[in-house]
Design an enzyme around this catalytic site. Structure first.
Site, PDB file in Angstrom:
ATOM      1  N   SER A  70      -6.402 -10.009 -12.907  1.00 62.36           N
ATOM      2  CA  SER A  70      -6.041  -9.134 -14.038  1.00 62.36           C
ATOM      3  C   SER A  70      -6.834  -9.512 -15.272  1.00 62.36           C
ATOM      4  O   SER A  70      -7.243 -10.676 -15.435  1.00 62.36           O
ATOM      5  CB  SER A  70      -4.544  -9.307 -14.324  1.00 62.36           C
ATOM      6  OG  SER A  70      -4.214  -8.775 -15.582  1.00 62.36           O
ATOM      7  N   TYR A  75       3.399 -14.278 -14.991  1.00 61.48           N
ATOM      8  CA  TYR A  75       2.573 -13.294 -14.252  1.00 61.48           C
ATOM      9  C   TYR A  75       1.086 -13.581 -14.485  1.00 61.48           C
ATOM     10  O   TYR A  75       0.294 -13.649 -13.544  1.00 61.48           O
ATOM     11  CB  TYR A  75       2.940 -11.880 -14.719  1.00 61.48           C
ATOM     12  CG  TYR A  75       2.014 -10.803 -14.227  1.00 61.48           C
ATOM     13  CD1 TYR A  75       2.092 -10.325 -12.920  1.00 61.48           C
ATOM     14  CD2 TYR A  75       1.024 -10.261 -15.059  1.00 61.48           C
ATOM     15  CE1 TYR A  75       1.227  -9.340 -12.462  1.00 61.48           C
ATOM     16  CE2 TYR A  75       0.168  -9.272 -14.618  1.00 61.48           C
ATOM     17  CZ  TYR A  75       0.274  -8.815 -13.319  1.00 61.48           C
ATOM     18  OH  TYR A  75      -0.588  -7.838 -12.870  1.00 61.48           O
ATOM     19  N   ALA A 116      -0.269 -16.332 -15.471  1.00 64.23           N
ATOM     20  CA  ALA A 116      -0.631 -17.627 -14.866  1.00 64.23           C
ATOM     21  C   ALA A 116      -0.945 -17.441 -13.376  1.00 64.23           C
ATOM     22  O   ALA A 116      -1.885 -18.051 -12.849  1.00 64.23           O
ATOM     23  CB  ALA A 116       0.514 -18.628 -15.052  1.00 64.23           C
ATOM     24  N   THR A 117      -0.183 -16.584 -12.692  1.00 66.83           N
ATOM     25  CA  THR A 117      -0.474 -16.347 -11.263  1.00 66.83           C
ATOM     26  C   THR A 117      -1.811 -15.660 -11.105  1.00 66.83           C
ATOM     27  O   THR A 117      -2.552 -15.932 -10.157  1.00 66.83           O
ATOM     28  CB  THR A 117       0.610 -15.482 -10.572  1.00 66.83           C
ATOM     29  OG1 THR A 117       0.617 -14.156 -11.127  1.00 66.83           O
ATOM     30  CG2 THR A 117       1.981 -16.096 -10.673  1.00 66.83           C
ATOM     31  N   LYS A 118      -2.143 -14.770 -12.047  1.00 67.39           N
ATOM     32  CA  LYS A 118      -3.414 -14.041 -11.937  1.00 67.39           C
ATOM     33  C   LYS A 118      -4.590 -14.980 -12.230  1.00 67.39           C
ATOM     34  O   LYS A 118      -5.670 -14.829 -11.659  1.00 67.39           O
ATOM     35  CB  LYS A 118      -3.408 -12.825 -12.871  1.00 67.39           C
ATOM     36  CG  LYS A 118      -2.406 -11.751 -12.446  1.00 67.39           C
ATOM     37  CD  LYS A 118      -2.741 -11.204 -11.066  1.00 67.39           C
ATOM     38  CE  LYS A 118      -1.729 -10.269 -10.511  1.00 67.39           C
ATOM     39  NZ  LYS A 118      -2.061  -9.759  -9.174  1.00 67.39           N
ATOM     40  N   ARG A 150       2.382   2.367  -2.629  1.00 65.81           N
ATOM     41  CA  ARG A 150       2.269   3.022  -3.941  1.00 65.81           C
ATOM     42  C   ARG A 150       1.201   2.310  -4.780  1.00 65.81           C
ATOM     43  O   ARG A 150       0.678   1.255  -4.382  1.00 65.81           O
ATOM     44  CB  ARG A 150       3.623   3.036  -4.655  1.00 65.81           C
ATOM     45  CG  ARG A 150       4.260   1.679  -4.813  1.00 65.81           C
ATOM     46  CD  ARG A 150       5.753   1.788  -5.101  1.00 65.81           C
ATOM     47  NE  ARG A 150       6.356   0.472  -5.186  1.00 65.81           N
ATOM     48  CZ  ARG A 150       6.475  -0.220  -6.320  1.00 65.81           C
ATOM     49  NH1 ARG A 150       6.059   0.299  -7.446  1.00 65.81           N
ATOM     50  NH2 ARG A 150       7.023  -1.416  -6.313  1.00 65.81           N
ATOM     51  N   ALA A 155       0.807  -1.235   0.000  1.00 69.04           N
ATOM     52  CA  ALA A 155       0.000   0.000   0.000  1.00 69.04           C
ATOM     53  C   ALA A 155       0.835   1.278   0.000  1.00 69.04           C
ATOM     54  O   ALA A 155       0.296   2.362   0.170  1.00 69.04           O
ATOM     55  CB  ALA A 155      -0.963  -0.009   1.184  1.00 69.04           C
TER      56      ALA A 155
HETATM   57  N1  LIG Z   1      -1.372  -1.678 -12.988  1.00 70.16           N
HETATM   58  C1  LIG Z   1      -2.126  -2.513 -13.713  1.00 70.16           C
HETATM   59  O1  LIG Z   1      -2.436  -2.245 -14.894  1.00 70.16           O
HETATM   60  C2  LIG Z   1      -2.631  -3.795 -13.106  1.00 70.16           C
HETATM   61  C3  LIG Z   1      -3.498  -4.589 -13.885  1.00 70.16           C
HETATM   62  C4  LIG Z   1      -3.996  -5.766 -13.354  1.00 70.16           C
HETATM   63  C5  LIG Z   1      -3.638  -6.162 -12.077  1.00 70.16           C
HETATM   64  N2  LIG Z   1      -2.790  -5.389 -11.345  1.00 70.16           N
HETATM   65  C6  LIG Z   1      -2.429  -5.858  -9.996  1.00 70.16           C
HETATM   66  O2  LIG Z   1      -2.678  -4.854  -9.046  1.00 70.16           O
HETATM   67  C7  LIG Z   1      -1.765  -4.995  -7.947  1.00 70.16           C
HETATM   68  C8  LIG Z   1      -1.071  -3.674  -7.692  1.00 70.16           C
HETATM   69  O3  LIG Z   1      -0.388  -3.316  -8.876  1.00 70.16           O
HETATM   70  P1  LIG Z   1       0.196  -1.859  -9.145  1.00 70.16           P
HETATM   71  O4  LIG Z   1      -0.070  -1.571 -10.561  1.00 70.16           O
HETATM   72  O5  LIG Z   1      -0.243  -0.908  -8.099  1.00 70.16           O
HETATM   73  O6  LIG Z   1       1.751  -2.205  -9.003  1.00 70.16           O
HETATM   74  P2  LIG Z   1       2.974  -1.403  -8.397  1.00 70.16           P
HETATM   75  O7  LIG Z   1       2.736   0.063  -8.481  1.00 70.16           O
HETATM   76  O8  LIG Z   1       4.158  -1.995  -9.088  1.00 70.16           O
HETATM   77  O9  LIG Z   1       2.973  -1.827  -6.859  1.00 70.16           O
HETATM   78  C9  LIG Z   1       3.244  -3.136  -6.468  1.00 70.16           C
HETATM   79  C10 LIG Z   1       3.105  -3.241  -4.964  1.00 70.16           C
HETATM   80  O10 LIG Z   1       3.335  -4.601  -4.580  1.00 70.16           O
HETATM   81  C11 LIG Z   1       4.252  -4.641  -3.500  1.00 70.16           C
HETATM   82  N3  LIG Z   1       5.056  -5.863  -3.548  1.00 70.16           N
HETATM   83  C12 LIG Z   1       5.667  -6.398  -4.634  1.00 70.16           C
HETATM   84  N4  LIG Z   1       6.326  -7.508  -4.281  1.00 70.16           N
HETATM   85  C13 LIG Z   1       6.132  -7.680  -2.956  1.00 70.16           C
HETATM   86  C14 LIG Z   1       6.569  -8.637  -2.005  1.00 70.16           C
HETATM   87  N5  LIG Z   1       7.366  -9.676  -2.342  1.00 70.16           N
HETATM   88  N6  LIG Z   1       6.189  -8.512  -0.721  1.00 70.16           N
HETATM   89  C15 LIG Z   1       5.412  -7.479  -0.365  1.00 70.16           C
HETATM   90  N7  LIG Z   1       4.965  -6.531  -1.200  1.00 70.16           N
HETATM   91  C16 LIG Z   1       5.322  -6.635  -2.487  1.00 70.16           C
HETATM   92  C17 LIG Z   1       5.103  -3.387  -3.660  1.00 70.16           C
HETATM   93  O11 LIG Z   1       5.622  -3.027  -2.383  1.00 70.16           O
HETATM   94  P3  LIG Z   1       7.025  -2.222  -2.183  1.00 70.16           P
HETATM   95  O12 LIG Z   1       7.011  -1.053  -3.136  1.00 70.16           O
HETATM   96  O13 LIG Z   1       6.954  -1.793  -0.753  1.00 70.16           O
HETATM   97  O14 LIG Z   1       8.124  -3.192  -2.451  1.00 70.16           O
HETATM   98  C18 LIG Z   1       4.110  -2.377  -4.223  1.00 70.16           C
HETATM   99  O15 LIG Z   1       3.436  -1.706  -3.173  1.00 70.16           O
HETATM  100  C19 LIG Z   1      -0.806  -6.129  -8.332  1.00 70.16           C
HETATM  101  O16 LIG Z   1      -1.261  -7.334  -7.761  1.00 70.16           O
HETATM  102  C20 LIG Z   1      -0.951  -6.191  -9.851  1.00 70.16           C
HETATM  103  O17 LIG Z   1      -0.641  -7.442 -10.360  1.00 70.16           O
HETATM  104  C21 LIG Z   1      -2.279  -4.216 -11.825  1.00 70.16           C
END
Ligand SMILES: NC(=O)c1ccc[n+]([C@@H]2O[C@H](COP(=O)([O-])OP(=O)(O)OC[C@H]3O[C@@H](n4cnc5c(N)ncnc54)[C@H](OP(=O)(O)O)[C@@H]3O)[C@@H](O)[C@H]2O)c1
Length: 257
Positions: free
Chosen positions: A150, A164, A166-168, A22, A20
């Site tokens: 996703s 990625y 596949a995990t989703k 970012r 949370a």
């Molecule tokens: N953006 C899109 O278009 C999109 C589309 C579909 C799904 N999603 C999903 O939405 C979610 C958030 O994505 P986002 O776009 O906001 O991505 P992001 O800006 O890259 O943020 C990713 C977040 O995940 C945390 N994180 C990553 N690896 C971690 C780990 N091993 N342990 C704990 N925290 C971890 C990071 O924490 P730190 O910064 O503190 O390391 C960061 O807060 C993800 O699950 C992503 O797959 C995003």
């Protein structure tokens, strides 16, 4: 009582949002706090950013605190939820947001470590967090889990994101399975975002690609983290009290179920 607090019925609820500091997680933490919940703003590397989210929530009259854990490590996840238990005794809401695209590469070129990293950052993190949270959620008020899947789980991924995606897909299936396993006590739903402008794409996608995707989207743009957060708050709140096992698409019409 302000409109948001009344509308969603989340006043004084205890919520954990993973990742949370970012992106979508940050927007979820801010939106849940605005709707009256007290929020644990979880981070892994983004400690400073998570503390800024806490400061912003507190400055706006809400309540929040921050705690760190690498969610790929089950010992760190257990410690995180022990802290939650010490502080709150129970938990009402879990948003399993943390995830990592892990770069772009064709499967044939990926090492074991690269494959394991993406599996762990997305799937294990959600499973470990949920496993530790469930006993606390069972003691919570109208408890709910929201997972992040996703558009790629339905439609395949573009440009070297097979693991990625596949995990989703696994998170989508686990959402439905957990919805059955944890019913009738805990509701479990997911959102399936399309292309949302966060670091995930700022780092791993070109501007040209995002522009092209926007052009192919009926609403003619990419989405925002806030647009995802508003649906997460809805799924957590009383308006979604008869929803479980549901996947809500947030993609501007790019893919329709
Ligand atoms: N953006 C899109 O278009 C999109 C589309 C579909 C799904 N999603 C999903 O939405 C979610 C958030 O994505 P986002 O776009 O906001 O991505 P992001 O800006 O890259 O943020 C990713 C977040 O995940 C945390 N994180 C990553 N690896 C971690 C780990 N091993 N342990 C704990 N925290 C971890 C990071 O924490 P730190 O910064 O503190 O390391 C960061 O807060 C993800 O699950 C992503 O797959 C995003």
């Amino acid at each position: 009582m302000n409109y948001l607090v009344e509308q969603f019925g989340l006043k004084d609820r205890h919520a954990v949002v993973t990742g949370a500091g970012r992106g979508i997680g940050r927007a979820c933490a801010l939106a849940l706090a605005a709707a009256g919940a007290e929020v644990l703003v979880h981070y892994r590397k983004s400690k400073k950013e998570a503390e800024e989210v806490v400061a912003q929530i507190n400055a706006d009259g809400g309540r929040a605190w921050a705690a760190g854990a690498d969610l790929t490590r089950s010992d760190e996840v257990k410690n995180l939820f022990s802290e939650v238990e010490k502080k709150w005794g129970s938990l009402d809401l879990l948003v399993n947001n943390a995830g990592d695209l892990g770069g772009r590469s064709e499967l044939a070129a990926m090492s074991d470590d690269q494959i394991n990293h993406v599996l762990q950052a997305n799937l294990h993190s959600m499973l470990f967090s949920t496993r530790s949270a469930v006993p606390l959620l069972h003691r919570g008020r109208d408890p709910a889990i929201v997972n992040l899947t996703s558009i790629g789980a339905h439609n395949g991924g573009v440009g070297g994101v097979t693991i990625y995606v596949a995990t989703k897909g696994a998170i989508l299936s686990a959402t439905r399975s957990l919805a059955r396993e944890l019913a009738p006590r805990i509701r479990v739903n997911a959102i399936a975002p399309g292309f949302i402008l966060t670091d995930l794409h700022r780092i791993h996608s070109t501007e040209e690609k995002l522009k092209q995707l926007a052009e192919n989207t009926p609403l003619k743009r990419n989405g925002t983290a806030e647009e995802c957060a508003s649906v997460v708050v809805f799924l957590c709140g009383k308006g979604a009290s008869f929803l479980t096992g549901e996947i809500i698409e947030i993609n501007g019409g790019l893919w329709m179920a």
